[in-house]
Design a protein around this motif. Structure first.
Motif, short mmCIF file in Angstrom:
data_model
loop_
_atom_site.label_atom_id
_atom_site.label_comp_id
_atom_site.label_asym_id
_atom_site.label_seq_id
_atom_site.Cartn_x
_atom_site.Cartn_y
_atom_site.Cartn_z
N TYR A 148 0.81 -1.22 0.00
CA TYR A 148 0.00 0.00 0.00
C TYR A 148 0.85 1.27 0.00
O TYR A 148 1.98 1.31 0.48
CB TYR A 148 -1.00 0.00 1.14
N ASP A 149 0.25 2.31 -0.59
CA ASP A 149 0.91 3.61 -0.73
C ASP A 149 0.07 4.69 -0.06
O ASP A 149 -1.16 4.60 -0.02
CB ASP A 149 1.08 3.99 -2.21
N ILE A 150 0.74 5.74 0.44
CA ILE A 150 0.05 6.88 1.04
C ILE A 150 0.61 8.16 0.43
O ILE A 150 1.83 8.33 0.31
CB ILE A 150 0.23 6.93 2.57
N PHE A 151 -0.30 9.06 0.07
CA PHE A 151 0.07 10.37 -0.45
C PHE A 151 -0.56 11.45 0.43
O PHE A 151 -1.71 11.32 0.85
CB PHE A 151 -0.45 10.57 -1.87
N ILE A 152 0.17 12.51 0.69
CA ILE A 152 -0.39 13.73 1.28
C ILE A 152 -0.29 14.79 0.19
O ILE A 152 0.81 15.18 -0.21
CB ILE A 152 0.37 14.17 2.54
N GLY A 153 -1.44 15.22 -0.30
CA GLY A 153 -1.42 16.03 -1.50
C GLY A 153 -0.82 15.22 -2.63
O GLY A 153 -1.20 14.06 -2.86
N VAL A 182 -5.63 13.46 1.48
CA VAL A 182 -4.89 12.23 1.75
C VAL A 182 -5.40 11.16 0.79
O VAL A 182 -6.62 10.97 0.66
CB VAL A 182 -5.09 11.76 3.21
N THR A 183 -4.48 10.47 0.15
CA THR A 183 -4.85 9.39 -0.76
C THR A 183 -4.15 8.12 -0.33
O THR A 183 -2.93 8.13 -0.11
CB THR A 183 -4.48 9.72 -2.22
N VAL A 184 -4.90 7.05 -0.21
CA VAL A 184 -4.35 5.74 0.14
C VAL A 184 -4.69 4.77 -1.00
O VAL A 184 -5.85 4.64 -1.39
CB VAL A 184 -4.95 5.21 1.46
N ASP A 185 -3.66 4.13 -1.53
CA ASP A 185 -3.85 3.13 -2.58
C ASP A 185 -3.47 1.77 -2.00
O ASP A 185 -2.31 1.52 -1.68
CB ASP A 185 -2.97 3.44 -3.79
N LEU A 186 -4.46 0.88 -1.85
CA LEU A 186 -4.24 -0.41 -1.20
C LEU A 186 -3.80 -1.51 -2.16
O LEU A 186 -3.33 -2.57 -1.73
CB LEU A 186 -5.51 -0.84 -0.46
N HIS A 187 -3.99 -1.31 -3.47
CA HIS A 187 -3.53 -2.28 -4.47
C HIS A 187 -4.07 -3.69 -4.22
O HIS A 187 -3.35 -4.68 -4.39
CB HIS A 187 -2.00 -2.32 -4.52
#
Length: 213
Positions: A148-153, A182-187
């Protein structure tokens, strides 16, 4: 919250009820200031039929237009409720994508918006992605730490479950405005959801110590 929505369109009652329920699920049920609920949280939609149109239903050619308008107004109002939260200075928008399913995406997005640790970090402009990761892990959704990935902006702060090599100043800048995304990509699948919240500030405590004075 008490929300009154009105339209002068003619609409079949059963279809209107279903559409309102679906719109609320993706708007008001995805907004939180502190995770608590009120005894009077209510959304009412009134349709008086004065437009004189053929009553809308699922087969009506204008059904999609009405549905889009209803979703637009409920999501706009949900965002503004979070923006105007008690003592709030920042609107938080959380996008979760590629969850196992929509139910998992909802769990993850809402868990992040109601995490007091992340809300405090948000209020202080601190890009402490560990708070996001902790809320995600406690949400009950399926998570594979290796993916998983996390983005702030636009700043990726976590890549495949590990700290990303990112510019700390850029991450702080992404936290500096009146709205933080906030964006979370769990794949893990194709589930997605968006939730809205706000920061937790001294103003929240002040407002909630004065009700009975």
């Amino acid at each position: 919250m008490i929300c009154y929505l009105t339209t002068d369109a003619a609409i079949e009652h059963a279809w209107l009820k279903d559409e309102l329920k679906a719109a609320v699920a993706d708007s008001y049920n995805m907004v939180s200031v502190d995770g608590d609920m009120s005894t009077n949280d209510t959304c009412i939609l009134l349709a008086n039929g004065l437009a004189g149109n053929t009553p809308l239903n699922a087969q009506h050619p204008d059904a999609a237009t009405f549905r889009a308008a209803l979703r637009h107004i409920t999501q706009y109002l949900a965002r503004e409720m979070a923006r105007d939260g008690e003592g709030a200075t920042k609107l938080m928008t959380v996008h979760v994508r590629n969850a196992r399913d929509k139910a998992d995406a909802i769990k993850a997005a809402r868990a992040i918006t109601v995490s007091p640790l992340w809300q405090c970090a948000l209020g202080g402009g601190d890009p402490n992605w560990g708070r996001i990761s902790a809320a995600l892990g406690a949400s009950g959704c399926d998570v594979d730490q290796a993916t998983y990935d996390i983005f702030i902006g636009d700043v990726q702060v976590m890549r495949q479950g590990m700290a990303a090599n990112y510019d700390q100043n850029a991450a702080r800048a992404a936290m500096a405005g009146s709205e933080v995304i906030v964006t979370v990509d769990l794949h893990l699948g194709d589930g997605k959801a968006t939730a809205w919240g706000c920061d937790l500030t001294h103003g929240y405590v002040d407002e909630n110590t004065l009700y009975t004075r």
